[in-house]
Design an enzyme around this catalytic site. Structure first.
Site, PDB file in Angstrom:
ATOM      1  N   HIS A  52       7.030   7.937  -2.464  1.00 38.06           N
ATOM      2  CA  HIS A  52       7.168   8.524  -0.753  1.00 38.06           C
ATOM      3  C   HIS A  52       6.421   6.669  -1.173  1.00 38.06           C
ATOM      4  O   HIS A  52       6.814   6.221  -0.999  1.00 38.06           O
ATOM      5  CB  HIS A  52       5.901   8.761  -0.398  1.00 38.06           C
ATOM      6  CG  HIS A  52       4.571   8.719  -0.622  1.00 38.06           C
ATOM      7  ND1 HIS A  52       3.889   8.590  -1.931  1.00 38.06           N
ATOM      8  CD2 HIS A  52       3.354   7.551  -0.066  1.00 38.06           C
ATOM      9  CE1 HIS A  52       2.488   7.572  -2.001  1.00 38.06           C
ATOM     10  NE2 HIS A  52       2.525   7.883  -0.622  1.00 38.06           N
ATOM     11  N   HIS A  54       4.795   4.597   0.810  1.00 33.43           N
ATOM     12  CA  HIS A  54       3.770   3.551   1.403  1.00 33.43           C
ATOM     13  C   HIS A  54       3.922   2.554   0.299  1.00 33.43           C
ATOM     14  O   HIS A  54       4.283   2.741  -1.297  1.00 33.43           O
ATOM     15  CB  HIS A  54       2.306   4.834   1.077  1.00 33.43           C
ATOM     16  CG  HIS A  54       2.473   5.617   2.243  1.00 33.43           C
ATOM     17  ND1 HIS A  54       0.764   6.819   3.088  1.00 33.43           N
ATOM     18  CD2 HIS A  54       2.903   5.769   4.074  1.00 33.43           C
ATOM     19  CE1 HIS A  54       1.679   7.133   3.688  1.00 33.43           C
ATOM     20  NE2 HIS A  54       2.632   6.654   4.367  1.00 33.43           N
ATOM     21  N   ASP A  56       1.204   1.086  -0.960  1.00 32.31           N
ATOM     22  CA  ASP A  56       0.423   1.048  -2.192  1.00 32.31           C
ATOM     23  C   ASP A  56       1.324   1.567  -3.226  1.00 32.31           C
ATOM     24  O   ASP A  56       0.659   1.358  -4.456  1.00 32.31           O
ATOM     25  CB  ASP A  56      -0.815   0.982  -1.592  1.00 32.31           C
ATOM     26  CG  ASP A  56      -0.753   2.728  -1.773  1.00 32.31           C
ATOM     27  OD1 ASP A  56       0.164   3.053  -0.264  1.00 32.31           O
ATOM     28  OD2 ASP A  56      -1.623   2.873  -1.923  1.00 32.31           O
ATOM     29  N   HIS A  57       2.073   2.292  -3.126  1.00 34.55           N
ATOM     30  CA  HIS A  57       3.105   3.263  -3.932  1.00 34.55           C
ATOM     31  C   HIS A  57       4.151   2.200  -4.292  1.00 34.55           C
ATOM     32  O   HIS A  57       5.148   2.748  -5.436  1.00 34.55           O
ATOM     33  CB  HIS A  57       3.525   4.769  -3.410  1.00 34.55           C
ATOM     34  CG  HIS A  57       2.530   5.257  -4.273  1.00 34.55           C
ATOM     35  ND1 HIS A  57       1.853   6.249  -4.310  1.00 34.55           N
ATOM     36  CD2 HIS A  57       1.305   5.186  -2.616  1.00 34.55           C
ATOM     37  CE1 HIS A  57       0.451   6.478  -3.794  1.00 34.55           C
ATOM     38  NE2 HIS A  57      -0.017   6.277  -2.932  1.00 34.55           N
ATOM     39  N   HIS A 110       2.034  14.485   3.312  1.00 35.82           N
ATOM     40  CA  HIS A 110       1.356  13.416   3.408  1.00 35.82           C
ATOM     41  C   HIS A 110       2.146  12.304   4.157  1.00 35.82           C
ATOM     42  O   HIS A 110       2.063  11.547   5.275  1.00 35.82           O
ATOM     43  CB  HIS A 110       1.006  12.795   1.872  1.00 35.82           C
ATOM     44  CG  HIS A 110       1.057  11.822   1.897  1.00 35.82           C
ATOM     45  ND1 HIS A 110      -0.991  11.635   2.294  1.00 35.82           N
ATOM     46  CD2 HIS A 110       0.481  10.118   1.433  1.00 35.82           C
ATOM     47  CE1 HIS A 110      -0.690   9.505   2.165  1.00 35.82           C
ATOM     48  NE2 HIS A 110       0.045   9.433   1.872  1.00 35.82           N
ATOM     49  N   ASP A 127       0.812  11.146  -3.880  1.00 35.47           N
ATOM     50  CA  ASP A 127      -0.646  10.938  -2.520  1.00 35.47           C
ATOM     51  C   ASP A 127      -0.748  12.828  -1.906  1.00 35.47           C
ATOM     52  O   ASP A 127      -1.157  13.149  -0.902  1.00 35.47           O
ATOM     53  CB  ASP A 127      -0.285  10.688  -1.602  1.00 35.47           C
ATOM     54  CG  ASP A 127      -0.947   9.393  -2.196  1.00 35.47           C
ATOM     55  OD1 ASP A 127      -1.075   9.035  -3.120  1.00 35.47           O
ATOM     56  OD2 ASP A 127      -1.164   8.102  -1.349  1.00 35.47           O
ATOM     57  N   HIS A 165      -3.996   8.126  -6.461  1.00 34.60           N
ATOM     58  CA  HIS A 165      -5.751   7.935  -6.789  1.00 34.60           C
ATOM     59  C   HIS A 165      -6.184   8.453  -7.365  1.00 34.60           C
ATOM     60  O   HIS A 165      -6.636   9.224  -8.111  1.00 34.60           O
ATOM     61  CB  HIS A 165      -5.610   7.626  -4.662  1.00 34.60           C
ATOM     62  CG  HIS A 165      -5.172   7.213  -3.944  1.00 34.60           C
ATOM     63  ND1 HIS A 165      -5.260   5.119  -4.176  1.00 34.60           N
ATOM     64  CD2 HIS A 165      -4.214   7.201  -3.665  1.00 34.60           C
ATOM     65  CE1 HIS A 165      -3.944   5.363  -3.368  1.00 34.60           C
ATOM     66  NE2 HIS A 165      -3.459   6.096  -3.093  1.00 34.60           N
TER      67      HIS A 165
END
Length: 252
Positions: A52, A54, A56-57, A110, A127, A165
């Site tokens: 996805h 985001h 942080d990914h 998400h 996530d 995570h």
């Protein structure tokens, strides 16, 4: 086959899956952990999978792809500018080195364009599904997330759940508050505490384990129905997610 959870950023995991010296990574939020792992194990990066959009990914996907000359596979979402290959529900990612194939599953909740990759006995679920938990609903609806989780839960028992995570201890504390008589859950919480004390990741788990302990996969279980007292199952799921959003770990 080698499967490694590479800690990154505050509590992310970048997943590395390799066959011999050929490796792929999933959701590289930063480059340094990937480069260290490749150098330590004498591996070559051959592909990148993103679940996805985001940051942080996806943060290091473009950098790693350019440096190693490998393609970035990502959902059909214009917010992911790093993509070389766009994928969606029902697609199949077939790699030749490493020689793995993954079915692409749409799992909105998400985010609306979130996908998961299932193959080689593993599930890269970003996530959407966590060990003993699930992701927050930033874009999707409770009905969408519930359907996505149930789709993942229907995969084979031995599938290893590779989530994005390290949330297992907090998830266990929340789950135990609702399902205190669940012996499998109590054992999972003790296992996670021991793993954390040794400095080890608490993941991957398996789908069989998750179905026994994860409250978001157990909303129809008597203990959860009693704790939430809501008849409609989507509304019950929404209330469970709301309570998790508000949950704070008890002080030691």
């Amino acid at each position: 086959m080698t499967l490694l959870a590479l800690p990154a950023l505050a509590d992310n995991y970048i997943w590395l899956l390799a066959q011999g010296t050929d490796a792929l990574v999933v959701d590289p939020g930063e480059a340094a952990p990937v480069e260290r792992a490749l150098a330590r194990h004498g591996m070559r990066l051959r592909a990148i999978l993103l679940t996805h959009h985001h940051p942080d990914h996806v943060g290091a996907a473009q950098e790693l792809g350019a440096r190693h000359g490998c393609a970035v596979h990502a959902p059909r979402d214009e917010r992911i500018a790093e993509a070389d290959v766009r994928v969606g529900d029902g697609d199949r990612v077939v790699l030749h080195a490493p020689a793995f194939a993954f079915d692409v599953l749409a799992v909105p909740g998400h985010t609306l364009s979130h996908v998961a990759y299932h193959g080689a006995g593993v599930l890269f679920c970003g996530d959407t599904l966590f060990s003993v938990g699930c992701g927050r609903l930033f874009e999707g609806t409770p009905a969408q997330m519930l359907a996505s989780l149930e789709r993942l839960a229907a995969l084979p028992d031995a599938t290893r759940v590779c989530c994005g995570h390290e949330y297992t201890q907090a998830n266990c504390a929340f789950a135990l508050a609702l399902d205190p008589s669940n012996e499998a859950l109590a054992a999972r919480a003790a296992q996670a505490d021991a793993q954390h004390a040794r400095g080890e990741p608490t993941v991957p788990s398996t789908l069989a384990e998750e179905r026994a302990v994860n409250p978001f996969l157990r909303i129809d279980a008597p203990a959860l129905r009693a704790a939430l007292t809501i008849e409609d199952r989507v509304a019950r799921f929404a209330e469970l997610r709301r309570r998790k959003d508000d949950f704070r770990m008890p002080a030691p």
